[in-house]
Design a protein around this motif. Structure first.
Motif, short mmCIF file in Angstrom:
data_model
loop_
_atom_site.label_atom_id
_atom_site.label_comp_id
_atom_site.label_asym_id
_atom_site.label_seq_id
_atom_site.Cartn_x
_atom_site.Cartn_y
_atom_site.Cartn_z
N CYS A 153 -6.40 -1.40 1.70
CA CYS A 153 -5.36 -0.46 2.11
C CYS A 153 -6.20 0.31 2.98
O CYS A 153 -7.33 0.66 2.85
N ASP A 161 -14.23 2.71 -0.48
CA ASP A 161 -12.77 2.87 -1.05
C ASP A 161 -12.44 4.36 -1.01
O ASP A 161 -11.07 4.90 -1.15
N CYS A 194 0.71 -1.27 -0.04
CA CYS A 194 -0.12 0.08 0.02
C CYS A 194 0.74 1.24 0.04
O CYS A 194 0.24 2.46 0.37
N THR A 237 -5.47 3.43 3.58
CA THR A 237 -5.74 4.81 3.08
C THR A 237 -6.85 4.71 1.81
O THR A 237 -6.91 4.05 1.06
N CYS A 252 -9.20 6.45 -0.89
CA CYS A 252 -8.84 7.25 -2.18
C CYS A 252 -9.30 8.77 -2.14
O CYS A 252 -10.51 8.83 -1.83
N LYS A 294 -0.42 1.09 -8.58
CA LYS A 294 -1.93 0.55 -8.41
C LYS A 294 -1.73 -1.03 -8.41
O LYS A 294 -1.63 -1.66 -9.72
N ASP A 341 -2.24 2.80 -4.41
CA ASP A 341 -2.04 2.68 -2.96
C ASP A 341 -3.06 3.20 -2.18
O ASP A 341 -2.89 3.90 -0.96
N CYS A 342 -4.17 3.00 -2.74
CA CYS A 342 -5.50 3.38 -1.63
C CYS A 342 -6.78 2.65 -2.19
O CYS A 342 -6.54 1.91 -3.31
N GLU A 363 -6.11 -2.91 -4.51
CA GLU A 363 -6.11 -1.33 -4.55
C GLU A 363 -7.07 -0.98 -5.86
O GLU A 363 -6.92 -1.53 -6.56
#
Length: 608
Positions: A225, A240, A207, A227, A229, A212, A220-221, A216
């Protein structure tokens, strides 16, 4: 040697069994010519049998037959480098240069040496392309030698690392991405989307690897993950996204909105409160009163609570604090307070310009204060009285002056309501009440038609008694100021009821009831008496005829002592229904009613 080779070739070609010729002398490697002696007829000879030359072979250590070199070429085996040749096929190298077999090379455009196809395979550096001959996979540029010993095309499923593949059957142009630890050149070669730039090996997704990969939804989101987006980034579900909102059509995170069905941004409840224009309903989350549609936020529960008419807040549909709107009619707003309609106000009047409650007035189009109907009656009267059908409390509230006691409504003026109203010139008479209800003498009037007498004093505006000189047909007059009790008789064409009403003494009773014209004629004895009616009229009656000693004037003839009994009949026969007639005044016509007395004829007729 040349001649001998030609000879042997000739023998071999012709296959002669017996030839009468001189013996042949052959010597290996000799170039001498051989000649045959022909016996002369005179010489003595010994008969001999010619010996045929041995046939050419590919192992006789001689260059003969079709050979291009000793025992090689032609129909024999291929010649080695340096031996003679006629065509490339004579050489083991397949290269014939200047009639001599040349050594094989990987650029001689011939398949020779250890090559598996022309100038490729074997020891050649060049690999053979698809469709060319091969012995082993190493002969082929694709690394694939088929069972038919031909090079095969590259594929992503041939279990060989070839073509643009970065590892066996993956990476490069292959749709299959390489698994973790497989060789790669760029991130796109890896199923994880991450190629380690140092080791050139595919590594597991993370992540924070700026790629990508994994599950994901963007770099990285999203997915697993932690995190979320940001807006416009890829997503599969609202979870997400930082905004909590994923557009199902574009699969991108969208900006938090006040109608997205998600609690996001600074909303205090889903799509309400905070910066949203929509306020939260009762039970919705809130931080301050302005988050709530009711404008009331319970500080203890941080929930919106219902508005009331005594919460000290202008909320719900109140037009001012705790008054108007849903609080009315229980609690109406006082003067100067805000309002939306008159029903919000104690006065019943909402000024449309300022939207504030105004004091009651007789011109505010609202029934308020002590008005009995809108802007009339009560203290607004007598200036503003109520029209018919409007509400009233007393007659003084009504324009008509009549307030129906049962319905408390103003009623239309009537000619029997005992009120001086409508167009009446006095109580229940005159105006529209006439001619049914004319006013008696001394009652108010506007015109003679208002009065029973037909005479309205223009100065006093009251009805006065009828007179035979008042210019009005009244009393028992049959026409204006004539007939009836008036001394003045009515002229021709004026109305009448009897003959006595007419100056002519002739009234067309029962028909036109008009005074008729009369025509008279007189003549002394032995002369003509002529009677003439107005133009267009005829004599409808002979009202007087006398032959004798009549006297008087037209309209007032009187009989004398002498009168012929045939006067009426004779004149009627001649004059009735005539416009004009002439009658001879003579004894021969009427007889002699008085002998020795002078006579005359008087005639009077009624014309019509």
């Amino acid at each position: 040697m040349t001649k001998r080779r030609g000879y042997f070739h000739s023998l071999a070609g012709l296959l002669l069994v017996a030839v009468a010729a001189a013996p042949l002398i052959a010597a290996c490697g000799s170039d001498e010519d051989t000649t045959t002696a022909t016996p002369t007829p005179s010489a003595t000879t010994t008969a001999t049998t010619p010996v045929p030359p041995a046939p050419a072979s590919c192992s006789d250590a001689k260059k003969n037959g079709t050979e291009t070199g000793t025992d090689c070429g032609g129909s024999c085996t291929k010649c080695n480098v340096g031996q003679g040749c006629a065509v490339a096929g004579d050489c083991s190298t397949n290269i014939c240069t200047n009639k001599v077999c040349a050594a094989a090379s990987c650029s001689d455009t011939a398949k020779n040496g250890p090559e598996t196809d022309v100038d490729c395979g074997g020891t050649c550096t060049a690999k053979c392309t698809v469709g060319k001959g091969c012995a082993v996979a190493a002969d082929c540029s694709t690394g694939l030698c088929g069972t038919t010993k031909l090079c095969l095309d590259v594929s992503c499923g041939d279990t060989i690392k070839n073509g643009t593949e970065t590892d066996v059957d993956c990476g490069g142009t292959c749709s299959t991405k390489c698994a973790v630890t497989k060789t790669c050149a760029v991130n796109g070669d890896c199923a994880s989307g991450k190629c380690d730039s140092a080791t050139k090996k595919c590594v597991a997704p993370g992540c924070a690897d700026l790629v990508k990969n994994g599950n994901e939804t963007d770099i990285d989101c999203g997915g697993t993950c932690a995190t979320k987006c940001g807006d416009t980034k890829g997503c599969a579900a609202g979870t997400d996204c930082t905004s909590g909102l994923c557009d199902n059509a574009t699969h991108t995170c969208t900006v938090a909105g006040c109608n997205d069905g998600v609690l996001n941004g600074n909303e205090t409840s889903i799509d309400c409160g905070g910066s949203c224009s929509t306020k939260c309903a009762v039970g919705g989350g809130c931080a301050v009163g302005s988050d709530c549609a009711s404008l009331s936020c319970d500080g203890a529960t941080s929930k919106c609570v219902a508005a009331t008419c005594n919460d000290g807040i202008k909320n719900a549909n109140e037009t001012d604090t705790d008054c108007g709107g849903g609080c009315a009619p229980t609690t109406k707003c006082a003067d100067t307070k805000s309002c939306a309609a008159g029903t919000d106000c104690t006065s019943g009047v909402c000024d449309p310009g300022t939207n504030t409650c105004s004091a009651a007035a007789c011109t505010d189009t609202v029934q308020n204060a002590d008005e009995t109907d809108t802007d009339c009656g009560g203290s607004c009267a007598p200036t503003y009285k109520c029209a018919d059908t409007k509400k009233c409390g007393v007659p003084a509230d009504c324009v008509s002056g009549v307030c129906d006691a049962a319905t408390l409504t103003c009623t239309a003026p009537a000619c029997n309501d005992n009120v001086f109203n409508g167009t009446e010139t006095d109580v229940d008479c005159g105006g529209s009440c006439a001619p049914a209800n004319k006013c008696a003498d001394a009652k108010g009037c506007a015109a003679g038609t208002d009065c029973t007498s037909g005479v309205c004093s223009p100065i006093a505006q009251i009805c006065v008694a009828p007179l035979c000189g008042d210019g009005v047909k009244n009393g028992d007059e049959t026409d204006v100021d004539c007939g009836g009790a008036c001394a003045t008789k009515c002229a021709v064409a004026q109305s009448c009821a009897a003959n006595g009403d007419c100056a002519t003494g002739a009234c067309d009773v029962g028909l036109t009831n008009k005074c008729l014209a009369i025509a008279c004629g007189t003549a002394d004895e032995h002369l003509n008496a002529t009677v003439i009616c107005p133009v267009g009229q005829t004599m409808i009656a002979i009202t007087y005829a006398s032959y004798g000693t009549p006297s008087g004037l037209c309209g007032g003839f009187m009989d004398g002592a002498c009168d012929s009994a045939t006067s009426d009949a004779t004149v009627t026969t001649v004059c009735l229904n005539q416009n004009a007639c002439t009658v001879f005044a003579d004894n021969a016509v009427f007889g002699d009613p008085c002998i020795g007395t002078g006579k005359r004829l008087y005639i009077q007729a009624t014309c019509k």
